[in-house]
Design a protein around this motif. Structure first.
Motif, PDB file in Angstrom:
ATOM      1  N   ARG A  45      20.430 -14.126 -19.223  1.00 22.27           N
ATOM      2  CA  ARG A  45      19.142 -14.395 -19.880  1.00 22.27           C
ATOM      3  C   ARG A  45      18.117 -13.322 -19.529  1.00 22.27           C
ATOM      4  N   LEU A  46      18.132 -12.880 -18.272  1.00 21.79           N
ATOM      5  CA  LEU A  46      17.193 -11.838 -17.862  1.00 21.79           C
ATOM      6  C   LEU A  46      17.460 -10.530 -18.610  1.00 21.79           C
ATOM      7  N   ASP A  47      18.724 -10.232 -18.849  1.00 23.57           N
ATOM      8  CA  ASP A  47      19.068  -9.031 -19.599  1.00 23.57           C
ATOM      9  C   ASP A  47      18.496  -9.106 -21.018  1.00 23.57           C
ATOM     10  N   THR A  48      18.476 -10.316 -21.576  1.00 21.31           N
ATOM     11  CA  THR A  48      17.863 -10.509 -22.900  1.00 21.31           C
ATOM     12  C   THR A  48      16.350 -10.429 -22.808  1.00 21.31           C
ATOM     13  N   ASP A  49      15.782 -11.036 -21.771  1.00 24.11           N
ATOM     14  CA  ASP A  49      14.323 -11.073 -21.636  1.00 24.11           C
ATOM     15  C   ASP A  49      13.724  -9.693 -21.383  1.00 24.11           C
ATOM     16  N   VAL A  50      14.416  -8.840 -20.629  1.00 27.41           N
ATOM     17  CA  VAL A  50      13.878  -7.498 -20.405  1.00 27.41           C
ATOM     18  C   VAL A  50      13.908  -6.698 -21.706  1.00 27.41           C
ATOM     19  N   LYS A  51      14.823  -7.044 -22.601  1.00 26.75           N
ATOM     20  CA  LYS A  51      14.836  -6.403 -23.917  1.00 26.75           C
ATOM     21  C   LYS A  51      13.665  -6.891 -24.771  1.00 26.75           C
ATOM     22  N   VAL A  52      13.219  -8.132 -24.518  1.00 26.95           N
ATOM     23  CA  VAL A  52      12.010  -8.617 -25.183  1.00 26.95           C
ATOM     24  C   VAL A  52      10.815  -7.781 -24.744  1.00 26.95           C
ATOM     25  N   LEU A  53      10.738  -7.490 -23.444  1.00 28.36           N
ATOM     26  CA  LEU A  53       9.672  -6.616 -22.937  1.00 28.36           C
ATOM     27  C   LEU A  53       9.779  -5.228 -23.550  1.00 28.36           C
ATOM     28  N   ASN A  54      10.997  -4.709 -23.650  1.00 31.38           N
ATOM     29  CA  ASN A  54      11.199  -3.392 -24.255  1.00 31.38           C
ATOM     30  C   ASN A  54      10.818  -3.409 -25.739  1.00 31.38           C
ATOM     31  N   TYR A  55      11.110  -4.528 -26.416  1.00 35.25           N
ATOM     32  CA  TYR A  55      10.731  -4.662 -27.830  1.00 35.25           C
ATOM     33  C   TYR A  55       9.211  -4.659 -27.976  1.00 35.25           C
ATOM     34  N   ALA A  56       8.517  -5.320 -27.037  1.00 39.19           N
ATOM     35  CA  ALA A  56       7.052  -5.327 -27.068  1.00 39.19           C
ATOM     36  C   ALA A  56       6.508  -3.913 -26.883  1.00 39.19           C
ATOM     37  N   VAL A  57       7.152  -3.142 -26.003  1.00 42.44           N
ATOM     38  CA  VAL A  57       6.750  -1.741 -25.803  1.00 42.44           C
ATOM     39  C   VAL A  57       6.973  -0.943 -27.078  1.00 42.44           C
ATOM     40  N   GLU A  58       8.133  -1.133 -27.702  1.00 42.73           N
ATOM     41  CA  GLU A  58       8.420  -0.407 -28.939  1.00 42.73           C
ATOM     42  C   GLU A  58       7.469  -0.815 -30.063  1.00 42.73           C
ATOM     43  N   SER A  59       7.066  -2.089 -30.076  1.00 36.15           N
ATOM     44  CA  SER A  59       6.099  -2.539 -31.087  1.00 36.15           C
ATOM     45  C   SER A  59       4.761  -1.851 -30.895  1.00 36.15           C
ATOM     46  N   LYS A  60       4.337  -1.698 -29.631  1.00 40.13           N
ATOM     47  CA  LYS A  60       3.101  -0.977 -29.340  1.00 40.13           C
ATOM     48  C   LYS A  60       3.198   0.469 -29.819  1.00 40.13           C
ATOM     49  N   GLN A  61       4.357   1.090 -29.582  1.00 37.50           N
ATOM     50  CA  GLN A  61       4.554   2.462 -30.043  1.00 37.50           C
ATOM     51  C   GLN A  61       4.520   2.529 -31.570  1.00 37.50           C
ATOM     52  N   GLY A  62       5.085   1.512 -32.222  1.00 36.64           N
ATOM     53  CA  GLY A  62       5.036   1.467 -33.679  1.00 36.64           C
ATOM     54  C   GLY A  62       3.610   1.351 -34.195  1.00 36.64           C
ATOM     55  N   GLU A  63       2.780   0.550 -33.518  1.00 37.13           N
ATOM     56  CA  GLU A  63       1.368   0.445 -33.900  1.00 37.13           C
ATOM     57  C   GLU A  63       0.668   1.795 -33.737  1.00 37.13           C
ATOM     58  N   ASN A  64       0.978   2.472 -32.636  1.00 36.32           N
ATOM     59  CA  ASN A  64       0.364   3.779 -32.394  1.00 36.32           C
ATOM     60  C   ASN A  64       0.754   4.780 -33.479  1.00 36.32           C
ATOM     61  N   VAL A  65       2.023   4.749 -33.880  1.00 31.55           N
ATOM     62  CA  VAL A  65       2.482   5.652 -34.939  1.00 31.55           C
ATOM     63  C   VAL A  65       1.732   5.374 -36.236  1.00 31.55           C
ATOM     64  N   SER A  66       1.583   4.078 -36.578  1.00 28.63           N
ATOM     65  CA  SER A  66       0.872   3.718 -37.818  1.00 28.63           C
ATOM     66  C   SER A  66      -0.570   4.200 -37.785  1.00 28.63           C
ATOM     67  N   ASP A  67      -1.216   4.019 -36.638  1.00 29.77           N
ATOM     68  CA  ASP A  67      -2.617   4.447 -36.518  1.00 29.77           C
ATOM     69  C   ASP A  67      -2.737   5.965 -36.579  1.00 29.77           C
ATOM     70  N   ALA A  68      -1.799   6.652 -35.940  1.00 30.14           N
ATOM     71  CA  ALA A  68      -1.828   8.119 -35.966  1.00 30.14           C
ATOM     72  C   ALA A  68      -1.615   8.638 -37.391  1.00 30.14           C
ATOM     73  N   LEU A  69      -0.685   8.028 -38.114  1.00 26.73           N
ATOM     74  CA  LEU A  69      -0.436   8.448 -39.501  1.00 26.73           C
ATOM     75  C   LEU A  69      -1.655   8.198 -40.388  1.00 26.73           C
ATOM     76  N   ALA A  70      -2.331   7.070 -40.158  1.00 21.47           N
ATOM     77  CA  ALA A  70      -3.521   6.768 -40.955  1.00 21.47           C
ATOM     78  C   ALA A  70      -4.605   7.820 -40.744  1.00 21.47           C
TER      79      ALA A  70
END
Length: 319
Positions: A45-70
């Motif tokens: 379960r922890l291996d899955t949960d740390v991927k949730v944290l990694n997904y949250a990090v990637e989502s933040k990076q995706g937001e940054n990319v969208s803002d930079a492109l705008a």
């Protein structure tokens, strides 16, 4: 008669001992398997949960990319970067500061095609310096849109941020770049804990940068504490792989999972952590083990009766 009584007693003791040993071996084996399964399930379960944290990090990076492109596609920004006159600089300053306030970002940098800073939204007076040697800026000025984990020294510990950048173009010609960044702070990991119920942390290299782990006063956090486990450093920070297992964190045993936080060149610059105190897992197992022993004792007591009658029957047959 005396010998028969002795024989009956010995047979009763033998049967009782066999039953006792059988039940004890069964109980110990079951307990060991239960603990092993609980540990394996917790780590899974922890291996899955740390991927949730990694997904949250990637989502933040995706937001940054969208803002930079705008920003990079904004005609006013493109004109201001190309002209570089006084009016354009004022426009850039107003736009970057407004952007930071509206988007709640920590970093916004606009550079020329040579990597010279035209505007730095978080520090308007720091302009004119060159960041052309920054790996992220180098990659972007070649025409790519990229993201990176970045660490820098802070007051109590390293400051970890997520940065994304994209080129600014005029008629397919690169005339500059936009860099947008978000700092990973305690509020970010608090959100992960609220979602998963687990302790979470972000490391800059092997030093805690943001964490949900609280000190004894219930307020201050263990920022700046180093992770010195050689297995974790070797597997996560040097090889860039994940790690799950038992660790000792701040003198407390944890089941934990780690993932590397990487820069634009996929080199590990930090770690993502989620963990659960082992005592919580063992308490859950303890209730099951307690019930198992109660059932075992009950069965052992009940087995004494048939053991007595079997030994008595065998003795009567000899008689």
């Amino acid at each position: 008669y005396y010998l028969l009584i002795r024989l009956q007693t010995q047979l009763f003791l033998i049967f009782t001992s066999v039953v006792l040993i059988t039940f004890l071996l069964t109980t110990i084996t079951f307990t060991g398997l239960l603990l092993k399964n609980l540990q394996d399930e917790t780590l899974k379960r922890l291996d899955t949960d740390v991927k949730v944290l990694n997904y949250a990090v990637e989502s933040k990076q995706g937001e940054n990319v969208s803002d930079a492109l705008a920003l990079a596609q904004n005609v006013q920004i493109i004109d201001a970067v190309e002209l570089k006159d006084v009016q354009s600089k004022k426009l850039l300053r107003d736009d970057t500061q407004t952007f930071l306030l509206n988007k709640k970002k920590n970093t916004l940098i606009i550079v020329t095609e040579g990597g010279v800073v035209l505007e730095r939204g978080e520090d308007a007076d720091r302009v004119g310096d060159s960041i052309s040697d920054d790996p992220l800026v180098k990659r972007v000025l070649l025409g790519e849109t990229a993201s990176s984990g970045v660490t820098k020294d802070g007051v109590l510990g390293p400051e970890v941020s997520l940065r994304s950048a994209t080129p600014i173009k005029r008629a397919d010609k690169i005339i500059g770049a936009v860099v947008v960044g978000t700092t990973i702070d305690n509020a970010f990991v608090d959100g992960i804990k609220a979602a998963t119920g687990l302790e979470a942390a972000v490391y800059g290299d092997n030093i805690l940068s943001a964490t949900t782990l609280l000190a004894a006063d219930g307020k201050s956090r263990y920022i700046g504490v180093k992770e010195e486990n050689s297995k974790i450093k070797e597997k996560v920070l040097r090889k860039g792989n994940s790690f799950t297992g038992s660790v000792n964190l701040l003198n407390t045993p944890y089941f934990a999972a780690y993932l590397p936080l990487k820069d634009v060149d996929t080199n590990p610059v930090g770690m993502l952590f989620v963990g659960k105190p082992q005592v919580g897992v063992l308490q859950a197992a303890g209730r099951s083990i307690e019930m198992t022993f109660l059932v075992t004792v009950t069965l052992m007591v009940l087995s004494i009766i048939p053991a007595y009658f079997i030994s008595r029957y065998l003795t009567s047959q000899i008689k």
